[in-house]
Write a protein that holds these residues in place. Sequence first.
Motif, PDB file in Angstrom:
ATOM      1  N   CYS A  28      10.158  11.252 -13.531  1.00  0.00           N
ATOM      2  CA  CYS A  28      10.110  12.008 -12.280  1.00  0.00           C
ATOM      3  C   CYS A  28       9.613  11.162 -11.116  1.00  0.00           C
ATOM      4  N   HIS A  29       8.740  10.197 -11.404  1.00  0.00           N
ATOM      5  CA  HIS A  29       8.300   9.292 -10.339  1.00  0.00           C
ATOM      6  C   HIS A  29       9.489   8.512  -9.775  1.00  0.00           C
ATOM      7  N   ASN A  30      10.351   8.020 -10.646  1.00  0.00           N
ATOM      8  CA  ASN A  30      11.527   7.286 -10.190  1.00  0.00           C
ATOM      9  C   ASN A  30      12.492   8.191  -9.433  1.00  0.00           C
ATOM     10  N   MET A  31      12.638   9.429  -9.908  1.00  0.00           N
ATOM     11  CA  MET A  31      13.492  10.387  -9.202  1.00  0.00           C
ATOM     12  C   MET A  31      12.916  10.719  -7.823  1.00  0.00           C
ATOM     13  N   MET A  32      11.579  10.794  -7.740  1.00  0.00           N
ATOM     14  CA  MET A  32      10.929  11.049  -6.458  1.00  0.00           C
ATOM     15  C   MET A  32      11.253   9.946  -5.458  1.00  0.00           C
ATOM     16  N   GLU A  33      11.179   8.697  -5.895  1.00  0.00           N
ATOM     17  CA  GLU A  33      11.492   7.590  -4.988  1.00  0.00           C
ATOM     18  C   GLU A  33      12.948   7.646  -4.542  1.00  0.00           C
ATOM     19  N   ALA A  34      13.842   7.990  -5.460  1.00  0.00           N
ATOM     20  CA  ALA A  34      15.258   8.128  -5.091  1.00  0.00           C
ATOM     21  C   ALA A  34      15.437   9.246  -4.072  1.00  0.00           C
ATOM     22  N   LEU A  35      14.707  10.342  -4.269  1.00  0.00           N
ATOM     23  CA  LEU A  35      14.802  11.466  -3.341  1.00  0.00           C
ATOM     24  C   LEU A  35      14.267  11.101  -1.964  1.00  0.00           C
ATOM     25  N   LEU A  36      13.169  10.348  -1.910  1.00  0.00           N
ATOM     26  CA  LEU A  36      12.617   9.930  -0.622  1.00  0.00           C
ATOM     27  C   LEU A  36      13.597   9.028   0.134  1.00  0.00           C
ATOM     28  N   MET A  56      14.150  16.838 -11.812  1.00  0.00           N
ATOM     29  CA  MET A  56      12.708  16.627 -11.870  1.00  0.00           C
ATOM     30  C   MET A  56      11.998  17.861 -12.421  1.00  0.00           C
ATOM     31  N   PHE A  57      12.388  19.031 -11.940  1.00  0.00           N
ATOM     32  CA  PHE A  57      11.739  20.258 -12.396  1.00  0.00           C
ATOM     33  C   PHE A  57      11.995  20.500 -13.883  1.00  0.00           C
ATOM     34  N   LYS A  58      13.231  20.296 -14.320  1.00  0.00           N
ATOM     35  CA  LYS A  58      13.561  20.518 -15.727  1.00  0.00           C
ATOM     36  C   LYS A  58      12.830  19.546 -16.635  1.00  0.00           C
ATOM     37  N   GLN A  59      12.772  18.281 -16.229  1.00  0.00           N
ATOM     38  CA  GLN A  59      12.092  17.284 -17.048  1.00  0.00           C
ATOM     39  C   GLN A  59      10.616  17.626 -17.211  1.00  0.00           C
ATOM     40  N   LEU A  60       9.988  18.008 -16.113  1.00  0.00           N
ATOM     41  CA  LEU A  60       8.555  18.273 -16.163  1.00  0.00           C
ATOM     42  C   LEU A  60       8.250  19.586 -16.866  1.00  0.00           C
ATOM     43  N   SER A  61       9.035  20.629 -16.612  1.00  0.00           N
ATOM     44  CA  SER A  61       8.756  21.936 -17.201  1.00  0.00           C
ATOM     45  C   SER A  61       9.058  21.977 -18.693  1.00  0.00           C
ATOM     46  N   SER A  62       9.883  21.057 -19.180  1.00  0.00           N
ATOM     47  CA  SER A  62      10.200  21.022 -20.607  1.00  0.00           C
ATOM     48  C   SER A  62       9.308  20.056 -21.379  1.00  0.00           C
ATOM     49  N   THR A  97       0.816  -1.220   0.000  1.00  0.00           N
ATOM     50  CA  THR A  97       0.000   0.000   0.000  1.00  0.00           C
ATOM     51  C   THR A  97       0.844   1.262   0.000  1.00  0.00           C
ATOM     52  N   ASN A  98       2.140   1.111   0.214  1.00  0.00           N
ATOM     53  CA  ASN A  98       3.030   2.278   0.253  1.00  0.00           C
ATOM     54  C   ASN A  98       3.475   2.625  -1.164  1.00  0.00           C
ATOM     55  N   GLN A  99       2.614   3.347  -1.869  1.00  0.00           N
ATOM     56  CA  GLN A  99       2.874   3.686  -3.266  1.00  0.00           C
ATOM     57  C   GLN A  99       2.744   5.204  -3.441  1.00  0.00           C
ATOM     58  N   PRO A 100       3.791   5.961  -3.124  1.00  0.00           N
ATOM     59  CA  PRO A 100       3.699   7.419  -3.246  1.00  0.00           C
ATOM     60  C   PRO A 100       3.481   7.869  -4.690  1.00  0.00           C
ATOM     61  N   ARG A 101       2.703   8.931  -4.842  1.00  0.00           N
ATOM     62  CA  ARG A 101       2.399   9.490  -6.154  1.00  0.00           C
ATOM     63  C   ARG A 101       2.788  10.965  -6.158  1.00  0.00           C
ATOM     64  N   LEU A 102       3.597  11.350  -7.116  1.00  0.00           N
ATOM     65  CA  LEU A 102       4.044  12.733  -7.221  1.00  0.00           C
ATOM     66  C   LEU A 102       2.910  13.616  -7.715  1.00  0.00           C
ATOM     67  N   LEU A 103       2.645  14.712  -6.984  1.00  0.00           N
ATOM     68  CA  LEU A 103       1.564  15.621  -7.352  1.00  0.00           C
ATOM     69  C   LEU A 103       2.065  16.812  -8.150  1.00  0.00           C
ATOM     70  N   TYR A 104       3.117  17.457  -7.644  1.00  0.00           N
ATOM     71  CA  TYR A 104       3.689  18.552  -8.415  1.00  0.00           C
ATOM     72  C   TYR A 104       5.103  18.876  -7.959  1.00  0.00           C
ATOM     73  N   VAL A 105       5.803  19.599  -8.826  1.00  0.00           N
ATOM     74  CA  VAL A 105       7.161  20.055  -8.580  1.00  0.00           C
ATOM     75  C   VAL A 105       7.194  21.555  -8.821  1.00  0.00           C
ATOM     76  N   SER A 106       7.856  22.303  -7.982  1.00  0.00           N
ATOM     77  CA  SER A 106       7.922  23.747  -8.178  1.00  0.00           C
ATOM     78  C   SER A 106       9.295  24.282  -7.814  1.00  0.00           C
ATOM     79  N   ASN A 107       9.587  25.443  -8.330  1.00  0.00           N
ATOM     80  CA  ASN A 107      10.846  26.131  -8.053  1.00  0.00           C
ATOM     81  C   ASN A 107      10.522  27.552  -7.623  1.00  0.00           C
ATOM     82  N   ILE A 108      10.763  27.858  -6.351  1.00  0.00           N
ATOM     83  CA  ILE A 108      10.556  29.207  -5.837  1.00  0.00           C
ATOM     84  C   ILE A 108      11.869  29.958  -5.995  1.00  0.00           C
TER      85      ILE A 108
END
Length: 296
Positions: free
Chosen positions: A158-166, A143-149, A24-35
């Motif tokens: 980005c999902h795989n990068m998210m898991e690596a980041l976690l 992740m931000f560059k991949q998604l914004s481009s 059941t531990n299946q994280p889902r990326l919602l969004y990425v942002s750069n402030i």
Amino acid sequence: MSKFDPLHVQCAVKQQYQPVFTGTNQPRLLYVSNIRPQTSMYPRMLHAHADAVELALMYSGSGKFFIHDRYVPVSAGDLLIYNSGVIHDEISSADNPIGMYCITLSGLHMPGLRPNALLADDRNCVISCGEHFESVRFLFELMFKQLSSDYPNASVFCHNMMEALLVQALTLAADAPQKPIGKSKRLELALDVKQYLDAHYTEPITLTDIGQHLHVSHYYLCHVFKDLMGYAPMKYLLRRRLGEAQTLLISTDTTIAKIAESVGFDTQSYFNFQFAKNVGMPPSQYRKNYLVRAFD
């Protein structure tokens, strides 16, 4: 060098791999942002993510963030982990603007923790990346560059990068100290006031209402709250409403009038006035200017 001399260029990994995200531990990326630093002068006020976890990496600047029940110093190289429901106030200044990457995710069910919590709630949520800063920054930036481009298969990448980041965040957090424990009676009162405001911020609230609910003089609770939290209760209430409005402006298509009503403002005109006064621009402009890359 002879043709028989060893090159010493290969590396074998002998450790047995244990997957972290299963069942059941299946994280889902919602969004990425750069402030970016030039936009951080517009404050991101008190808000929480009810059903999501946020990870933020400070890559420039420094300041003091209000997180849950205290002010915490933060600076470039810090990784911030906000479990679901943790209220935070990201405060910057024109003299020392902050730059920060953020990701938000849901569906996290770490063993032994409540849903959408990456760490136990008594753990320190501000973690220094130290020598690992550049590798952590690389993951956020990629992740931000991949998604914004709009790169092909960016969501899968980005999902795989998210898991690596976690996993990296859990590794860094393993040696981080726990938050200090122990509460004075004054702090307990301030936290009771905060809990009441957080639970009822969408409703009409007066100091008298809070005092009657807690059976304390509203003059005294106002003094204690401002002394420990940095804001008078009504100022905290205003920032709480505006912070939640910011979240709705950047993550939904809800009309500004509906947002104003949903966070506790009587009229849209008063909401527009307070938003522009405290954030630095009208809500309609804030919605246009805030770049957030979201996953479908």
